[in-house]
Structure formats: C-alpha cells, structure tokens
Design a protein around this motif. Structure first.
Motif, PDB file in Angstrom:
ATOM      1  N   LYS A  97      58.685  36.690  21.257  1.00  0.00           N
ATOM      2  CA  LYS A  97      59.964  36.204  20.724  1.00  0.00           C
ATOM      3  C   LYS A  97      59.876  34.748  20.257  1.00  0.00           C
ATOM      4  O   LYS A  97      60.834  34.227  19.681  1.00  0.00           O
ATOM      5  CB  LYS A  97      61.056  36.347  21.775  1.00  0.00           C
ATOM      6  CG  LYS A  97      61.366  37.797  22.127  1.00  0.00           C
ATOM      7  CD  LYS A  97      62.499  37.894  23.143  1.00  0.00           C
ATOM      8  CE  LYS A  97      62.808  39.339  23.485  1.00  0.00           C
ATOM      9  NZ  LYS A  97      63.904  39.458  24.490  1.00  0.00           N
ATOM     10  N   ASN A  98      58.736  34.114  20.494  1.00  0.00           N
ATOM     11  CA  ASN A  98      58.616  32.697  20.154  1.00  0.00           C
ATOM     12  C   ASN A  98      57.486  32.431  19.149  1.00  0.00           C
ATOM     13  O   ASN A  98      56.976  31.321  19.085  1.00  0.00           O
ATOM     14  CB  ASN A  98      58.382  31.877  21.426  1.00  0.00           C
ATOM     15  CG  ASN A  98      59.534  31.994  22.413  1.00  0.00           C
ATOM     16  OD1 ASN A  98      60.674  31.772  22.051  1.00  0.00           O
ATOM     17  ND2 ASN A  98      59.222  32.384  23.639  1.00  0.00           N
ATOM     18  N   LEU A  99      57.107  33.436  18.394  1.00  0.00           N
ATOM     19  CA  LEU A  99      56.065  33.241  17.389  1.00  0.00           C
ATOM     20  C   LEU A  99      56.642  32.484  16.202  1.00  0.00           C
ATOM     21  O   LEU A  99      57.679  32.852  15.658  1.00  0.00           O
ATOM     22  CB  LEU A  99      55.510  34.592  16.940  1.00  0.00           C
ATOM     23  CG  LEU A  99      54.804  35.413  18.036  1.00  0.00           C
ATOM     24  CD1 LEU A  99      54.398  36.772  17.491  1.00  0.00           C
ATOM     25  CD2 LEU A  99      53.596  34.669  18.579  1.00  0.00           C
ATOM     26  N   ASP A 100      55.962  31.406  15.804  1.00  0.00           N
ATOM     27  CA  ASP A 100      56.473  30.582  14.720  1.00  0.00           C
ATOM     28  C   ASP A 100      55.321  30.088  13.858  1.00  0.00           C
ATOM     29  O   ASP A 100      54.202  30.571  13.944  1.00  0.00           O
ATOM     30  CB  ASP A 100      57.306  29.413  15.269  1.00  0.00           C
ATOM     31  CG  ASP A 100      56.516  28.565  16.269  1.00  0.00           C
ATOM     32  OD1 ASP A 100      55.267  28.487  16.133  1.00  0.00           O
ATOM     33  OD2 ASP A 100      57.130  27.979  17.173  1.00  0.00           O
ATOM     34  N   SER A 101      55.605  29.097  13.022  1.00  0.00           N
ATOM     35  CA  SER A 101      54.626  28.634  12.040  1.00  0.00           C
ATOM     36  C   SER A 101      53.433  27.910  12.654  1.00  0.00           C
ATOM     37  O   SER A 101      52.505  27.536  11.938  1.00  0.00           O
ATOM     38  CB  SER A 101      55.308  27.717  11.019  1.00  0.00           C
ATOM     39  OG  SER A 101      55.875  26.591  11.668  1.00  0.00           O
ATOM     40  N   THR A 102      53.448  27.709  13.968  1.00  0.00           N
ATOM     41  CA  THR A 102      52.276  27.105  14.601  1.00  0.00           C
ATOM     42  C   THR A 102      51.136  28.111  14.735  1.00  0.00           C
ATOM     43  O   THR A 102      50.006  27.736  15.039  1.00  0.00           O
ATOM     44  CB  THR A 102      52.624  26.550  16.001  1.00  0.00           C
ATOM     45  OG1 THR A 102      53.087  27.617  16.835  1.00  0.00           O
ATOM     46  CG2 THR A 102      53.695  25.470  15.900  1.00  0.00           C
ATOM     47  N   TYR A 103      51.443  29.383  14.505  1.00  0.00           N
ATOM     48  CA  TYR A 103      50.425  30.429  14.614  1.00  0.00           C
ATOM     49  C   TYR A 103      50.028  30.916  13.219  1.00  0.00           C
ATOM     50  O   TYR A 103      50.891  31.199  12.380  1.00  0.00           O
ATOM     51  CB  TYR A 103      50.954  31.606  15.427  1.00  0.00           C
ATOM     52  CG  TYR A 103      51.314  31.236  16.847  1.00  0.00           C
ATOM     53  CD1 TYR A 103      50.333  31.119  17.825  1.00  0.00           C
ATOM     54  CD2 TYR A 103      52.640  30.983  17.203  1.00  0.00           C
ATOM     55  CE1 TYR A 103      50.658  30.765  19.128  1.00  0.00           C
ATOM     56  CE2 TYR A 103      52.974  30.620  18.508  1.00  0.00           C
ATOM     57  CZ  TYR A 103      51.978  30.512  19.459  1.00  0.00           C
ATOM     58  OH  TYR A 103      52.303  30.151  20.739  1.00  0.00           O
ATOM     59  N   LYS A 104      48.731  31.008  12.982  1.00  0.00           N
ATOM     60  CA  LYS A 104      48.225  31.476  11.695  1.00  0.00           C
ATOM     61  C   LYS A 104      48.041  32.987  11.749  1.00  0.00           C
ATOM     62  O   LYS A 104      47.406  33.507  12.674  1.00  0.00           O
ATOM     63  CB  LYS A 104      46.896  30.809  11.350  1.00  0.00           C
ATOM     64  CG  LYS A 104      46.298  31.260  10.016  1.00  0.00           C
ATOM     65  CD  LYS A 104      44.997  30.538   9.690  1.00  0.00           C
ATOM     66  CE  LYS A 104      45.263  29.097   9.316  1.00  0.00           C
ATOM     67  NZ  LYS A 104      44.023  28.423   8.854  1.00  0.00           N
TER      68      LYS A 104
END
Length: 281
Positions: A97-104
C-alpha cells in the motif's frame, strides 16, 4: 495479394496464426509477409502504421484507431490472465500500500495494457524502465529494478526463480469491473478495401478454429518460437490466452474493451475516441 502481418512469437499468437500462414486453411488468394516482434515493438510499429495487419495491446490501439480497425477474431481477453507485479526483495510484500516513485519498476512497454493497469492500481509508481518483457525477471534478480511487471509465459516461471507476487493486476481489474481483461487484439489498416478487410477477419477466425480442432498441428512452429519453454508451459499459456474471445469478441468481449477505453479516458490517459473502433459493426 500480399499483406504484411505482425504478431508476437508467444505461443498464443503462433497457435492462432499457424494455420493461416502455413496454408492449412484456404487463404482465398492472400499471402502474408510475417514479422515476429515483442508486443511493445508491435505497438510502436502500429503507431507508425507500418503493417497492414498487426497484433497490439488494447492500450496502444486507443492511440491508433484512426488508422486501424479492430478485427472480430484473434484477440486475447480472459479471466485470470492479467499481468503480475512481482519483486525479488520479500520486504516489499509488506509495503504494497506504500509503493511510490522511490521504487523503480520494469515494464514491458509504455503502451502495453499491463502498464495501463499498473497506472490504475499504483498511480504513484512513476519511476518506470521500459524493457523487453522476457528480460524483466533477470533485471529483478540482478537488483537493477525493485519491481517487475510481467506478462505472457513469465506468469508460469517467476516463482521457480525465487521471485514473489505483489499483486495480480488481472484479478484487480476483474474485481473493479466484472469484465474479462482485454490484453491484445488484431487490427487492420483502414486504408485497405472493405472486401480485403472482411476476408482477413474471416480467415483469422478460420485459423483459430482450425487450431482448436487440431491443437497439436502447429506444435513444431510454436516450439520454434517459444524460447525453450516446455510443452506443458506452452499449452498452459495457450489455454489462458486463446479462448472464445479469440474466435469472436461477442457482446462480452466488446463490453470489456469499451470499459477499458472509458476508464482510460476518465483518467486522462487517452483522448476521446470519436469513430467506431470495430471492423464488424
């Protein structure tokens, strides 16, 4: 008359087109120059209107429907066939639920339906790296990306490589809409004459029907392009992606496509579509 025809080397496409391109059915005077490409390459070719007939993602079709019409046969829709968002690092399973633009995230192409569904489910995943679909698992294992969006036969192989599912985007779509997920279709250039377009639609339907009636007929052709896939995995792949919608879309298939385009328009992902997208009214 010779027409250019593009489709992927994946088992579902080679299964569908084997009878057509190898003259196991009467092609009514038509010949085909075949181009084998991954789905995003086919999408890009469609954007440039390079081929007379081509497989493409439905997301891509929304951008080229002025140049191409959708045939009633040859499409890939279904339940339980959607793309999967996967990872190598098990810690990410707890952060869904916390996946954001910090992950490629590695995606199989900008114009794939898979990427469209990813945008709906995870709008904050904006750091995307486009790559050939078959390279995504390796990129995860080498930690070059954090997340991977997989399609096609990789649905059946990722667990064997120690990778983990975060979300089945096909199941997500089904829960949101109740529709089959529209993955890819076969389109034909609108500039061809009406008789030719209707003939191609008829021939692809016959080719699919021949394949269902003679499922082992194209085995060597399918194997030739199946990237060392086992026969069991090949036919699992075919069973998932080739079904009644591949023979003809029908009311349910058209509804699923219309819902996909409506959602894409509401989210500003595509422009409003003004013309009839279907070859057969």
């Amino acid at each position: 008359m010779k027409l250019s025809l593009g489709f992927s080397p994946c088992p579902n496409d080679t299964f569908i087109f084997d009878a057509l391109i190898h003259h196991k059915i009467d092609t009514e005077g038509l010949e085909f120059e075949v181009f084998f490409d991954d789905v995003e390459t086919l999408n890009q070719k469609a954007l440039r209107a390079e081929l007379d007939i081509t497989k493409l993602s439905f997301h891509a079709f929304a951008h080229v429907c002025e140049q191409y019409a959708l045939l009633d046969s040859g499409s890939a829709l279904g339940f339980g066939v959607g793309p999967l968002l996967i990872c190598h690092n098990e810690d990410l399973l707890q952060k869904k639920k916390n996946l954001d633009s910090t992950y490629k995230v590695g995606i199989p192409g900008r114009y794939t339906t898979a990427n469209f569904l990813l945008g709906i489910a995870f709008p904050h995943l904006t750091d995307k790296q486009e790559m050939v679909f078959s390279e995504i698992e390796t990129a995860l294992l080498e930690d070059r990306i954090d997340l991977g969006l997989i399609i096609h036969e990789n649905r059946f192989t990722y667990t064997d490589k120690g990778l983990h599912k975060i979300l089945d985007l096909g199941s997500y779509w089904e829960q949101e809409t109740g529709c089959a997920i529209p993955l890819g279709g076969i389109v034909i250039n609108r500039n061809l004459d009406r008789q030719t377009k209707e003939k191609v639609n008829r021939l692809i339907k016959k080719s699919v029907e021949f394949a269902f009636e003679n499922p082992k007929s194209g085995l060597e052709f399918i194997k030739q392009h199946a990237q060392e896939m086992s026969e069991e995995v090949m036919y699992k792949h075919i069973e998932l992606y080739v079904n009644k919608y591949s023979i003809e879309l029908g009311t349910e298939g058209r509804k699923a496509i219309d819902v996909l385009f409506k959602m894409a328009q509401e989210k500003g992902l595509i422009s409003p579509i003004k013309q009839n997208i279907y070859l057969i009214p």
